[in-house]
Scaffold this active site. Sequence first.
Site, PDB file in Angstrom:
ATOM      1  N   ASN A 144       0.800  -1.220   0.000  1.00 46.52           N
ATOM      2  CA  ASN A 144       0.000   0.000   0.000  1.00 46.52           C
ATOM      3  C   ASN A 144       0.837   1.277   0.000  1.00 46.52           C
ATOM      4  OD1 ASN A 144       1.009  -0.012   2.605  1.00 46.52           O
ATOM      5  ND2 ASN A 144      -0.959   0.286   3.619  1.00 46.52           N
ATOM      6  N   LYS A 145       2.158   1.145  -0.023  1.00 48.06           N
ATOM      7  CA  LYS A 145       3.002   2.338   0.054  1.00 48.06           C
ATOM      8  C   LYS A 145       3.154   2.992  -1.318  1.00 48.06           C
ATOM      9  CE  LYS A 145       3.701   2.142   4.471  1.00 48.06           C
ATOM     10  NZ  LYS A 145       2.824   1.009   4.820  1.00 48.06           N
TER      11      LYS A 145
END
Length: 385
Positions: free
Chosen positions: A193-194
């Site tokens: 999710n980064k």
Amino acid sequence: MRSQDHDRLFLSPPHLGRHEINYVHKAIEDNWVAPAGPNLTGFEADICQATGVAHCVALSSGTAAIHLGLILLGVGPGDEVLCPSFTFVATANPILYVGATPVFVDSEADTWNLCPDRLREAITDRIARGKKPKALLLVHLYGMPARLTEILAIAAEYELPILEDAAEALGSCFNNKPLGSFGTVGVFSFNGNKILTTSGGGALVTNDAALAQKARFLATQAKDDAPHYQHSEVGYNYRLSNILAGIGRGQMELLCERVKRRREIFAWYKEHLACLPGLGVAPATEPAGSRSNRWLTTVLLDPTETTATPETVRLQLETHNVESRPLWKPLHLQPLFVGAPMYGGSVCANLFDRGLCLPSGTAMTEADLRRVAEAVAEGLPVPVS
């Protein structure tokens, strides 16, 4: 339109580019599939170049990097580590891994990061109690730089080493210097999710060659320099695989582009949600010298202007198959940390009560953004009179 009419919009999904597959194919063709190889060393060099830090050790997760960082700073059983309460649990869990105690500190309202005033209060009180903290674990929340001028000065005054958790802040800067490069040790995450991803992964960076060497040693089961398998200290299986590092190499080529797009998304939301009663994109401005990667766009609801809550808006977004998420629940309010020292608490608790994260993935289209904005607007009832 309702959820069945659209594919799901996720909060911050992976966004692969053009070249990741080339690095991965090369690793497979050359049989470099272990946690060693040219992609791994190349990925570490890419991170060093992007952050201006001399040494990088690519690891299996950002959590592993924090764990090793605490060990490198000499934190152990019975020690105390200063830590913001307003962060993901992965920041503080490694403090427990090493047998230490987190000392939580409230946020300040402008950046939502560690409050310098509460930090000084915490340090002086712990010293008065006969327990000087061993280190400061500093977080840059949602990519926004913390108040580094004040915090660095306080840490220097009390000779506190800084472990800088920049897991959400790759590509952010303060006074044109990349975040992650201000502490004795810095940490990044490359979780899915980064802003950039290796599927799962992280990195530890430092300008201290001896610390980097020690990190590599610990991350590879602490194997002593001997022809046989000999071990004199506890080690960990924390190195990143060469295949995943290949994904990272392709992703690093896109860092500037990805930061640019996240900032565009933040600006779009700020403009197009400005007319909605009781809701504002926040933190709306960047303090002087700060440049955030705007990893996630976050909003706050004003209870004096709307009866909507983060949960009612979240549920409304779900009817449109749009993922959103509350802001981080403060760690001092988590069952895991009952009894841990806390300094302040009202600021981060208030933010949690009022805040929501909106989809911010860099592959979002204009139509995607409008879909989110329309769903948010539906979730806001008539303003409070």
